[in-house]
Design an enzyme around this catalytic site. Structure first.
Site, PDB file in Angstrom:
ATOM      1  N   SER A 142      37.955  69.071  32.839  1.00 36.04           N
ATOM      2  CA  SER A 142      37.581  68.861  34.230  1.00 36.04           C
ATOM      3  C   SER A 142      36.723  70.040  34.658  1.00 36.04           C
ATOM      4  CB  SER A 142      38.837  68.814  35.104  1.00 36.04           C
ATOM      5  OG  SER A 142      38.512  68.893  36.469  1.00 36.04           O
ATOM      6  N   TYR A 155      46.861  72.012  38.172  1.00 35.28           N
ATOM      7  CA  TYR A 155      45.891  71.158  37.484  1.00 35.28           C
ATOM      8  C   TYR A 155      44.768  72.002  36.884  1.00 35.28           C
ATOM      9  CZ  TYR A 155      42.324  67.566  36.785  1.00 35.28           C
ATOM     10  OH  TYR A 155      41.365  66.746  36.244  1.00 35.28           O
TER      11      TYR A 155
END
Length: 187
Positions: A142, A155
């Site tokens: 990501s 995350y």
């Protein structure tokens, strides 16, 4: 590795998010696919959407956060489709919010799915790929794994781990002069 019709890929997180789009792209290239996620009905719906005559697209429900989940998936996949040419580690959790409100269970689940299961599946796929000297592992990172992102600390930390793991494993495979490789995708 060039993807060819008849190659086999495992795609985790295939039932939601970017997963069905990955399935669509690989199905169009004629790959046999093993689709993994927790929800069998959602997986089967994705599989039915893309099945063509002569092409195997199989839904395999699994909870990858369980310690034995990755091993169960790999055993069932190999028993059903044989060797795995491509592993797409796409399964992941995303839960924005204030870090101090994150529970221990949420931390454990995110690390287990985003990092630990990805590493376990990779470790399980590698021996056969190395023996055949072909294969590719695609890890879903990501942009949050390349820099700071507000309100997604856990995350972001897991995706930094995915990026670092992928880059290190790729370097190791290059040093070994293996044709097996690793990519990390950071949408």
């Amino acid at each position: 590795m060039k993807l060819e019709p008849g190659h086999t890929a495992i795609i985790t997180g295939a039932s939601r998010g970017i997963g069905p789009h990955i399935v669509e792209a690989m199905a169009k290239r004629g790959l046999h696919l093993v689709l993994a996620a927790r929800d069998y009905n959602a997986l089967e719906q994705v599989a039915q959407t893309h099945r063509q005559p002569g092409q195997r697209i199989i839904a395999m429900p699994v909870d990858l956060t369980r310690r034995e989940g990755p091993l169960e998936l790999m055993k069932r996949a190999r028993a059903t489709v044989g060797s795995v040419d491509v592993l797409v580690n796409n399964a992941g959790l995303f839960s924005p919010g204030y870090f101090e409100d994150t529970t221990d269970d949420e931390l454990d689940q995110m690390v287990a799915l985003n990092v630990t299961s990805l590493m376990r599946l990779t470790r399980l796929a590698m021996p056969d790929m190395l023996r055949r000297n072909t294969g590719h592992i695609v890890n879903m990172g990501s942009l949050a794994g390349l820099g700071a992102a507000a309100f997604v600390e856990t995350y972001s930390a897991t995706k930094h781990a995915v990026v670092g793991f992928s880059r290190s494993l790729r370097a190791s495979l290059q040093q070994r002069k293996s044709k097996v490789s690793v990519s990390v995708v950071c949408p």
